[in-house]
Motif scaffolding. Structure first.
Motif, mmCIF file in Angstrom:
data_model
loop_
_atom_site.group_PDB
_atom_site.id
_atom_site.type_symbol
_atom_site.label_atom_id
_atom_site.label_comp_id
_atom_site.label_asym_id
_atom_site.label_seq_id
_atom_site.Cartn_x
_atom_site.Cartn_y
_atom_site.Cartn_z
ATOM 1 N N ILE B 219 0.836 -1.212 0.000
ATOM 2 C CA ILE B 219 0.000 0.000 0.000
ATOM 3 C C ILE B 219 0.862 1.248 0.000
ATOM 4 O O ILE B 219 0.678 2.166 -0.796
ATOM 5 C CB ILE B 219 -0.929 0.025 1.244
ATOM 6 N N GLN B 322 -8.445 -4.103 1.725
ATOM 7 C CA GLN B 322 -7.707 -4.238 0.478
ATOM 8 C C GLN B 322 -8.033 -5.540 -0.246
ATOM 9 O O GLN B 322 -7.381 -5.888 -1.215
ATOM 10 C CB GLN B 322 -6.198 -4.187 0.750
ATOM 11 N N GLN B 324 -7.524 -8.479 0.820
ATOM 12 C CA GLN B 324 -6.542 -9.534 1.096
ATOM 13 C C GLN B 324 -7.098 -10.470 2.172
ATOM 14 O O GLN B 324 -6.710 -10.450 3.332
ATOM 15 C CB GLN B 324 -5.213 -8.898 1.565
#
Lengths: 122, 895
Positions: B219, B322, B324
């Motif tokens: 990020i 995100q 994930q």
């Protein structure tokens, strides 16, 4: 000459009595009154018979008898033992040590004479 | 793929099953003795990471998001302790091992004379202080569940997070019970659990670093850009509050040492002191790694997450946001690991304390059970452990419910830290200062505890939950100086610093002052020496420093073997020698050697060495067992000494019987000899009498002279017999004590005159020497019996003195209240060897026949004994000498 007897005894009165009786019977009597040198006296006088008291001053009659029996010249010498202690064990001891005869005091004169005649035939 | 709640539960269960397998394998390996790898310094270091709980995992990011770099203080404290106070930790570990300490409560109680009160108090504080912490773990796990569940748009909204918290609490309780109480180890070690938490340490470190790497590179666009973001964030503008930093660093350092779970892994589970050496750098490294990405995650999280998101969940919510999911799942497992490992170890540690110091003493009191370690008691202990674990988790759940699950994680953690930090003065003082006393520990702990509750615990629930807001603002009953967060009117301090400052100040002050004012008991002194000088004590060649309160155990044992008086004398003497008069001596090698020597006199050298060794060394046999052996030995010894006494008595009786028998035999022999003697003495005169009387009876030409001579002999012998019988009867009467004394008063000279006349000595051969003046002594006695004695002595002189001119001197003198009459002749005397027997019956001195039966002197001796006098032979005179001694009568003495 009669047979020769040696009386080893410490009581004078008894010596006198025995001497009288035996002399009268034809014995030649000698006496000795203590135990110390009794064996030497026996050897020296060489009697035909010994009358031996048990309780003697110096040495006891048993010791003297033992010595006499140990010597060849006296081993077979007739010994009449006299004792004032009349217990059976004294008799047994005397016989074991080789006393020819054993008599207790007081004795009968006739018995003593008879015993002596048996021990030393004339 | 979206993580559903069901998947989450499945993952959790699978993970727990995996941990279970790890723990199980480790236990099996340890049982088979193949656990070498279990005891590696790495495992030890990793197990220390239970310091990093869910608070660290989730809370540190939240902390950083709220307060900047201050979160570092939580790591700074332990780092400083591990690096800077390695020596102190080693001492703590050494004490823990040598004293076989099972918990922080056990250590403090043991140090202050095995005080039960202290143990209970410390246990209670530990339970109260740890409860918020456990609640914190439940809260963070629950929150992480919620975070993941809420990220799933298809999932139904989470109705009741409390349901999750309850399930987690129950699940953890089961796991802890399964592994924490599988068996009872005397040293309270749990290989399986330690291995499981080491694995969890790896998982949580890996998870947090994975998230960090994703944040920085995935990020943030690399380290440089991330650093730039950090600079741009608020983080750079946080003012460092020096007081708060100092306070929190101190607090975390203190908590690192005093938290029950930390004490468990640091001291109790420690296998080898040398592991500390590795841990002293490896553990700070671990802390560094786990805190490395805290700031980036916080900064990035604040940037990308919507306003109002809980920063405590950034570790989880950032990857989720995100997309994930796998990383989020890993992160969830990391948090789960952090929470579970902490709860498991904390629950084990607390359960040990609660069961050892609260449940067991109560149970033993109720059942009146002694110190017997039977299977029955083991079951009770295990049950107590299990219930304690369940209870601890139940308390955590209740706290979680009460606090509403809303408070920030870090705040709850600090409350716990400050609570257990109250142990610090007693703990450090105990191992560093011999002057510390039980009263001091109690005073410090209680004041610190009260202040902590008042200033920190109660306000932590928030206004109006436990204490009303008005009290918080104005103090109880309007007493402003008692306001919980502004004690003594000192306001404006940070509440945490305020509470820590006051509680620690009063705690330490109370501890030091009360310690100085009170005097330690002997056991405290002894334990104090053991703790403070643990290196000297435990470095002894024979390694005799194990067991608690050895001197006390030693004296108890010694008393049972040597008997109380001897043992106490020995210990007092040794204490005097050590300069500790009045106290128990310290178990120095010299003293132990001396004690062994003393004991070996009673139980043999090998047993004595084993007994002392068992008490001083790492005992596999309990002291109670030993004492039982000692008791039995003492009983056997007492029994055998009784037997000995009895057999001595028997031997004595046998000796007495033998002596009596000998005497009887002797008497019998004497009697035989006497009878034989009497027979001889009687038969001899009778022989003459019979022979001569037969001669007289037979007649046969005996001359009259011979006749009268022989009659005279018969007469004399008859008299001799009579005299003998008279003497015998006389002696018999005298010996049997049947004699009647005719006590009269007379003059000595008259008695001697009578004796001389009776023996006819005045007219015979014997010449007498007398001093009549000396003889004018008044006597009060049986004059006839005395005369009998004199007659005997004079007659003896007549009979035995064979000097040419026999003389007899009769000398009289008074001496020492007694009258002495000596009869000394000039004869040969009595030979030395027969002097001692002249007074015996029938003893005759000379070979010569003197007519006596040997009873005269025996009779004299008996007579003198009846007259309270004596007769003795006087050696060293010119001839035979006899001394007659008579008591002077009172009347005579007055003359």
């Amino acid at each position: 000459m009669g047979k020769h007897v040696l009386v080893i005894e410490d009581e004078p009165n008894i010596i006198e009595a025995i001497s009288f009786i035996l002399s009268r019977d034809g014995w030649r009597v000698d006496s000795h009154s203590n135990g110390h040198d009794a064996v030497e006296v026996v050897l020296a006088k060489a009697p035909d018979l010994v009358i031996l008291d048990v309780m003697l001053p110096g040495r006891s009659g048993y010791e003297i008898l033992t010595d006499l029996r140990a010597r060849p010249e006296t081993a077979r010498l007739p010994v009449l033992m006299l004792t004032a202690r009349g217990q059976s064990k004294d008799r047994e001891l005397a016989e074991r040590l080789g006393a020819s005869r054993f008599m207790t005091k007081p004795f009968s004169n006739a018995d003593v004479l008879e015993a002596l005649r048996e021990l030393v035939p004339a | 793929m979206t993580a559903t709640l069901n998947l989450l539960v499945a993952v959790c269960l699978g993970y727990v099953a995996f941990l279970f397998l790890v723990a199980f394998a480790a236990e099996r390996a340890a049982l088979r003795g193949q656990g070498g790898w279990l005891r590696s310094p790495l495992v030890y270091t990793l197990s220390l990471s239970i310091y990093c709980t869910a608070w660290t995992f989730y809370g540190a990011v939240g902390y950083a998001a709220r307060s900047g770099l201050e979160f570092l203080t939580i790591y700074l404290g332990p780092t400083l302790v591990m690096i800077g106070w390695w020596w102190g930790l080693r001492k703590l570990v050494r004490i823990g091992r040598t004293q076989r300490v099972t918990s922080v409560a056990d250590l403090i109680s043991s140090r202050y004379g095995k005080s039960t009160l202290l143990a209970v108090f410390v246990t209670l504080i530990a339970v109260i202080g740890t409860t918020p912490y456990i609640a914190l773990q439940l809260q963070s796990v629950t929150a992480s569940f919620a975070s993941i569940a809420q990220a799933d748009p298809n999932a139904a909204p989470l109705e009741d997070t409390r349901q999750i918290a309850l399930s987690v609490a129950v699940g953890l309780a089961l796991f802890t019970i399964l592994f924490g109480t599988r068996n009872l180890d005397a040293n309270e070690r749990h290989h399986g659990v330690v291995m499981a938490i080491a694995v969890e340490a790896v998982v949580k470190l890996f998870a947090l670093m994975a998230v960090g790497v994703f944040v920085v590179w995935g990020i943030g666009g690399g380290p440089a850009q991330t650093l730039a973001r950090i600079d741009a964030s608020q983080m750079g503008q946080w003012q460092v509050d020096g007081m708060r930093w100092g306070g929190l660093t101190f607090l975390s350092a203190a908590a690192f040492l005093t938290l029950p779970r930390m004490f468990q892994v640091l001291v109790v589970e420690n296998e080898d002191e040398q592991h500390l050496r590795t841990a002293s750098w490896a553990f700070p490294l671990y802390l560094l790694l786990i805190s490395l990405f805290v700031v980036p995650i916080a900064v990035v999280g604040l940037e990308i997450m919507p306003a109002g998101s809980n920063p405590d969940q950034f570790v989880l919510t950032v990857p989720l946001a995100q997309g994930q999911d796998t990383l989020a799942m890993l992160s969830f497992l990391g948090g789960f690991s952090s929470a579970t490992s902490m709860v498991i170890v904390a629950a084990i540690a607390l359960a040990t304390m609660v069961s050892n110091h609260i449940v067991m003493p109560i149970w033993l009191n109720l059942t009146g059970g002694g110190a017997v370690m039977s299977g029955d008691v083991r079951n009770v202990v295990i049950t107590a452990r299990r219930l304690s674990i369940a209870g601890v988790l139940a308390l955590g759940y209740v706290y979680y419910q009460m606090s509403g699950g809303g408070a920030a994680l870090a705040a709850i953690g600090l409350v716990s830290f400050a609570g257990v930090a109250q142990f610090l003065p007693a703990l450090l003082g105990g191992i560093l200062w011999r002057g510390a006393t039980r009263a001091g520990a109690l005073a410090g702990l209680s004041t610190g505890f009260v202040l902590w509750v008042w200033c920190m615990l109660l306000p932590s629930f928030g206004a109006d939950v436990v204490i009303p807001g008005t009290v918080l603002a104005e103090g109880p009953w309007g007493m402003g100086w008692l306001r919980p967060q502004a004690l003594f009117g000192i306001a404006g301090l940070d509440p945490t610093v305020h509470a820590v400052l006051w509680s620690m100040l009063f705690n330490t002050g109370g501890f030091v002052i009360a310690s100085l004012l009170t005097f330690p008991s002997p056991l405290e002194r002894l334990q104090g020496a053991q703790f403070v000088n643990v290196f000297q004590h435990s470095a002894r060649p024979q390694n005799w420093a194990g067991g608690t309160a050895q001197s006390e155990d030693l004296i108890v044992m010694a008393q049972r073997i040597l008997g109380p008086a001897q043992a106490q004398a020995l210990f007092q003497d040794e204490a005097q020698r050590q300069g500790l008069a009045g106290y128990l001596p310290e178990p120095t090698p010299d003293f132990l050697a001396r004690l062994e020597r003393e004991l070996s006199g009673s139980v043999g050298a090998a047993t004595a060495h084993a007994m002392v060794g068992q008490i001083m060394g790492a005992a596999t046999v309990s002291v109670e067992d030993l004492l039982a052996v000692a008791d039995e030995t003492a009983q056997m010894m007492e029994y055998s000494s009784q037997l000995e006494t009895k057999s001595e008595e028997l031997a004595r009786t046998a000796r007495q019987l033998r002596a009596a028998n000998e005497k009887l035999t002797q008497i019998s022999v004497q009697k035989d000899a006497f009878l034989s003697q009497i027979s001889h003495e009687l038969r001899t005169p009778m022989t003459s009498i019979r022979a001569f009387s037969e001669i007289l009876r037979d007649g046969g030409g005996l001359g009259s002279q011979a006749q009268s001579k022989y009659a005279g002999i018969i007469h004399d012998e008859a008299i001799r017999l009579t005299r003998l019988l008279d003497d015998l009867l006389d002696l018999s009467v005298l010996e049997n004590g049947q004699v009647n004394l005719n006590i009269r008063t007379g003059i000595l000279s008259a008695v001697i005159d009578h004796a001389v006349a009776a023996t006819g000595a005045g007219h015979g051969l014997l010449k007498l020497h007398r001093r009549r003046a000396d003889e004018e002594v008044t006597l009060e006695t049986d004059l006839d019996r005395l005369a009998q004695v004199f007659i005997n002595l004079i007659a003896n002189a007549q009979k035995y003195c064979d000097a040419a001119e026999p003389e007899l001197t009769i000398a009289v003198q008074a001496r020492d209240g007694r009258l002495l009459v000596d009869f000394i002749d000039n004869g040969p005397g009595i030979p030395r060897q027969v002097q001692s027997v002249v007074f015996e019956k029938f003893s005759r001195v000379s070979d010569q026949k003197a007519g006596g039966a040997g009873l005269g002197l025996a009779i004299c001796r008996e007579i003198m004994a009846r007259l309270d006098g004596t007769i003795a032979y006087l050696p060293g005179q010119s001839g035979a000498a006899f001394r007659v001694t008579l008591p002077l009568s009172q009347r005579m003495a007055a003359q």
